[in-house]
Design an enzyme around this catalytic site. Structure first.
Site, short mmCIF file in Angstrom:
data_model
loop_
_atom_site.label_atom_id
_atom_site.label_comp_id
_atom_site.label_asym_id
_atom_site.label_seq_id
_atom_site.Cartn_x
_atom_site.Cartn_y
_atom_site.Cartn_z
N GLY A 1 0.72 -1.22 -0.04
CA GLY A 1 0.08 -0.07 0.08
C GLY A 1 0.84 1.47 0.15
N ASP B 1 0.53 3.17 4.15
CA ASP B 1 -0.66 4.01 3.41
C ASP B 1 -1.50 4.57 4.43
OD1 ASP B 1 -1.47 1.59 4.20
OD2 ASP B 1 -2.15 1.05 1.98
N ASP C 1 -5.48 2.44 10.20
CA ASP C 1 -6.70 2.32 10.51
C ASP C 1 -7.07 1.84 12.01
OD1 ASP C 1 -9.52 1.69 10.31
OD2 ASP C 1 -9.11 -0.09 9.10
N ASP D 1 -5.76 -0.22 -2.06
CA ASP D 1 -6.11 -1.30 -2.81
C ASP D 1 -7.55 -2.14 -2.27
OD1 ASP D 1 -4.92 -3.04 -0.94
OD2 ASP D 1 -5.50 -4.62 -2.01
N ARG E 1 -4.84 0.53 -7.16
CA ARG E 1 -3.59 1.15 -6.62
C ARG E 1 -3.02 2.00 -7.49
NH1 ARG E 1 -1.79 -2.30 -2.17
NH2 ARG E 1 -2.05 -4.15 -2.49
P1 IMP Z 1 -4.80 -1.56 10.58
O1 IMP Z 1 -3.88 -2.49 11.11
O2 IMP Z 1 -6.19 -1.76 10.91
O3 IMP Z 1 -4.32 -0.23 10.84
O4 IMP Z 1 -5.07 -1.40 8.85
C1 IMP Z 1 -3.74 -1.07 8.31
C2 IMP Z 1 -3.82 -1.89 6.88
O5 IMP Z 1 -5.16 -2.34 6.36
C3 IMP Z 1 -3.45 -0.74 5.79
O6 IMP Z 1 -1.91 -0.65 5.61
C4 IMP Z 1 -4.00 -1.18 4.76
O7 IMP Z 1 -3.30 -2.01 3.99
C5 IMP Z 1 -5.20 -1.85 5.08
N1 IMP Z 1 -6.41 -0.78 5.05
C6 IMP Z 1 -7.19 -0.25 6.05
N2 IMP Z 1 -8.03 0.25 5.52
C7 IMP Z 1 -8.02 0.43 4.32
C8 IMP Z 1 -8.77 1.14 3.41
O8 IMP Z 1 -9.70 1.84 3.72
N3 IMP Z 1 -8.44 1.03 2.20
C9 IMP Z 1 -7.35 -0.03 1.93
N4 IMP Z 1 -6.91 -0.67 2.50
C10 IMP Z 1 -7.09 -0.27 3.83
MG MG Z 2 -1.13 -2.24 3.83
#
Ligand code: IMP
Ligand code: MG
Length: 175
Positions: free
Chosen positions: A38, A92, A95, A151, A157
């Protein structure tokens, strides 16, 4: 699809992000590690705005299947030696925060002299961890976004803008 950030808005945000990174590290050597896949576009744009002695590596973290979360897999085999080096992780989107928290933890086990992180996006109100990235370009609402490296099932992407997928876009992927 609904466009959230157009090309010029993204560029302005990335320039500010790079300026904050430059102000922090000055001319000190830095190793930037991009979290694949990402961060690929942000990584390419950010490193070209920095002028300190710079090394670039990648680590792979994957946790999504479509828009649903699966198990997190981290592959650090392509990462350069970071012991005693100042390391900046680039991802990227922040979340829930679990991915970056785990990748930072893994990086620490390689004994860098310092470890910080920069992300393009932070989703509002979603965080489930104490950790916070050191540099954040944009805060966005809680929507599933694609483009500028992000993505859905490895598609989109290449979009030069950031867009939120709508129900009609998701429906196309279901059949
Ligand atoms: P986290 O572990 O919940 O912080 O998620 C982080 C990873 O999930 C990021 O590095 C992204 O690859 C993916 N991700 C989370 N939200 C999105 C989104 O809205 N679109 C695309 N990828 C996402
Ligand atoms: Mg990621």
């Amino acid at each position: 699809m609904k466009i959230l950030l157009n090309e010029s808005e993204l560029q302005t945000g990335v320039e500010k992000l790079a300026q904050q990174i430059a102000d922090t590290y000055r001319e000190n050597p830095l190793t930037i590690v991009g979290v694949m896949t990402g961060s690929v576009v942000l990584l390419a744009d950010t490193i070209r705005k920095l002028s300190m002695p710079l090394r670039v590596g990648v680590v792979q973290a994957a946790s999504y299947e479509g828009d649903r979360r699966g198990d997190l897999k981290i592959n650090a085999e392509l990462m350069p030696d970071i012991s005693k080096r100042a390391v900046l992780l680039i991802d990227d989107i922040f979340d829930t925060g679990h991915t970056l928290e785990k990748v930072v933890g893994l990086m620490k086990s390689f004994s860098p002299s310092s470890i910080r992180s920069a992300v393009l996006l932070k989703k509002t109100g979603r965080q489930e961890v104490q950790y916070t990235p050191d540099f954040i370009a944009f805060d966005i609402p809680d929507e599933f976004v694609v483009g500028y490296g992000l993505d859905f099932n490895d598609e989109y992407r290449n979009l030069p803008y950031l867009a939120a997928l709508e129900e009609s876009d998701l429906a196309k992927h279901r059949n």
